[in-house]
Design a protein around this motif. Structure first.
Motif, PDB file in Angstrom:
ATOM      1  N   LYS A  45      -4.731  39.764 -48.194  1.00 34.05           N
ATOM      2  CA  LYS A  45      -3.460  40.019 -47.453  1.00 34.05           C
ATOM      3  C   LYS A  45      -3.427  39.409 -46.030  1.00 34.05           C
ATOM      4  CE  LYS A  45      -4.158  44.716 -45.776  1.00 34.05           C
ATOM      5  NZ  LYS A  45      -3.868  46.103 -45.720  1.00 34.05           N
ATOM      6  N   ASN A  46      -4.723  39.478 -45.507  1.00 32.94           N
ATOM      7  CA  ASN A  46      -4.966  38.896 -44.205  1.00 32.94           C
ATOM      8  C   ASN A  46      -5.363  37.346 -44.294  1.00 32.94           C
ATOM      9  OD1 ASN A  46      -4.451  41.301 -42.887  1.00 32.94           O
ATOM     10  ND2 ASN A  46      -6.801  41.861 -43.421  1.00 32.94           N
ATOM     11  N   HIS A  47      -4.964  36.741 -45.358  1.00 35.84           N
ATOM     12  CA  HIS A  47      -5.388  35.075 -45.481  1.00 35.84           C
ATOM     13  C   HIS A  47      -4.831  34.398 -44.507  1.00 35.84           C
ATOM     14  CE1 HIS A  47      -5.644  31.458 -47.824  1.00 35.84           C
ATOM     15  NE2 HIS A  47      -4.380  31.219 -47.451  1.00 35.84           N
ATOM     16  N   VAL A  48      -5.648  33.412 -43.924  1.00 34.94           N
ATOM     17  CA  VAL A  48      -5.407  32.570 -43.122  1.00 34.94           C
ATOM     18  C   VAL A  48      -5.734  31.204 -43.409  1.00 34.94           C
ATOM     19  CG1 VAL A  48      -5.937  31.446 -40.604  1.00 34.94           C
ATOM     20  CG2 VAL A  48      -6.117  33.921 -40.816  1.00 34.94           C
ATOM     21  N   PRO A  49      -4.411  30.510 -43.686  1.00 30.70           N
ATOM     22  CA  PRO A  49      -4.586  29.171 -44.576  1.00 30.70           C
ATOM     23  C   PRO A  49      -5.931  28.148 -43.859  1.00 30.70           C
ATOM     24  CG  PRO A  49      -2.344  29.722 -44.568  1.00 30.70           C
ATOM     25  CD  PRO A  49      -2.929  30.847 -43.581  1.00 30.70           C
ATOM     26  N   GLU A  50      -5.726  28.003 -42.625  1.00 31.39           N
ATOM     27  CA  GLU A  50      -6.604  27.073 -41.895  1.00 31.39           C
ATOM     28  C   GLU A  50      -7.957  27.423 -42.189  1.00 31.39           C
ATOM     29  OE1 GLU A  50      -7.711  23.799 -40.349  1.00 31.39           O
ATOM     30  OE2 GLU A  50      -5.905  23.939 -40.916  1.00 31.39           O
ATOM     31  N   GLY A 104      -6.872  19.449 -53.210  1.00 30.08           N
ATOM     32  CA  GLY A 104      -6.911  20.312 -52.360  1.00 30.08           C
ATOM     33  C   GLY A 104      -6.680  21.749 -53.334  1.00 30.08           C
ATOM     34  N   GLY A 105      -6.747  22.821 -52.607  1.00 29.48           N
ATOM     35  CA  GLY A 105      -6.399  24.324 -53.148  1.00 29.48           C
ATOM     36  C   GLY A 105      -4.892  24.315 -52.929  1.00 29.48           C
ATOM     37  N   PRO A 106      -4.549  25.939 -53.117  1.00 31.15           N
ATOM     38  CA  PRO A 106      -3.101  26.025 -52.719  1.00 31.15           C
ATOM     39  C   PRO A 106      -2.448  25.800 -51.315  1.00 31.15           C
ATOM     40  CG  PRO A 106      -4.298  27.898 -53.892  1.00 31.15           C
ATOM     41  CD  PRO A 106      -5.174  26.980 -53.483  1.00 31.15           C
ATOM     42  N   ASP A 107      -3.408  25.762 -50.405  1.00 27.68           N
ATOM     43  CA  ASP A 107      -2.965  25.485 -48.951  1.00 27.68           C
ATOM     44  C   ASP A 107      -2.926  24.354 -48.520  1.00 27.68           C
ATOM     45  OD1 ASP A 107      -2.544  28.444 -48.603  1.00 27.68           O
ATOM     46  OD2 ASP A 107      -4.932  28.733 -48.288  1.00 27.68           O
ATOM     47  N   GLY A 108      -3.455  23.474 -49.472  1.00 21.37           N
ATOM     48  CA  GLY A 108      -3.958  21.792 -49.274  1.00 21.37           C
ATOM     49  C   GLY A 108      -5.029  21.534 -48.642  1.00 21.37           C
ATOM     50  N   LEU A 109      -5.138  20.259 -48.252  1.00 20.64           N
ATOM     51  CA  LEU A 109      -6.483  19.695 -47.625  1.00 20.64           C
ATOM     52  C   LEU A 109      -6.630  20.036 -46.306  1.00 20.64           C
ATOM     53  CD1 LEU A 109      -6.901  16.499 -49.889  1.00 20.64           C
ATOM     54  CD2 LEU A 109      -8.401  18.558 -49.946  1.00 20.64           C
TER      55      LEU A 109
END
Length: 155
Positions: A45-50, A104-109
């Motif tokens: 829940k605290n996921h930070v895409p970068e 990339g993954g769900p958040d892109g490259l």
């Protein structure tokens, strides 16, 4: 020449593996296709895409080969027609031993991965599930090979 898909996200659905394997089998030995799956860092829940993109970039850097031509898949990249991909593939066959496609993954490259790529390719302006992209690329690479070789698959 060897074509390699470097895909973030291990354990795709079975039908995805079956789809990629179908096109891998169709490719000729002199233009083989392989897939390297890299695990995606855990998300909560605290996921930070970068932060995820940075961790994934390290994994990608470990999987890329020195001297390979690298193509990053990114929505800001250039959209190629099948014929344009066939032209590129024809050139790659003559100029490189390995061409790697980085998905990339769900958040892109991460921006650095995109910036250091030899080419940046967008499959579409649409957004696709990241696990579906290897199937699309495998099919398009096979289709491009058939265009080069005058095979009736591409009509």
């Amino acid at each position: 020449m060897k074509l390699e898909l470097i895909a973030l996200g291990a354990k795709p659905p079975g039908w995805v593996r079956e789809g990629v394997d179908e096109y891998r089998r169709r490719m000729p030995r002199e233009c083989s296709l392989s897939v390297t799956e890299l695990a995606i860092p855990k998300r909560n829940k605290n996921h930070v895409p970068e932060r995820s993109r940075i961790a994934e970039a390290r994994k990608i850097q470990g999987a890329t080969k020195v001297g390979a031509y690298n193509v990053a898949l990114d929505m800001k990249g250039t959209i190629w027609s099948t014929e344009e991909l066939a032209e590129r593939l024809s050139g790659w066959i003559n100029d490189y031993q390995v061409v790697q496609f980085v998905i990339g993954g769900p958040d892109g490259l991460q921006d650095e991965v995109v910036a250091t790529a030899d080419a940046v390719w967008s499959l579409s302006r649409l957004t696709f599930p990241h696990f579906l992209v290897p199937v699309l690329i495998a099919e398009q690479l096979y289709r491009a090979w058939t265009v080069i070789n005058g095979h009736p698959y591409h009509r």
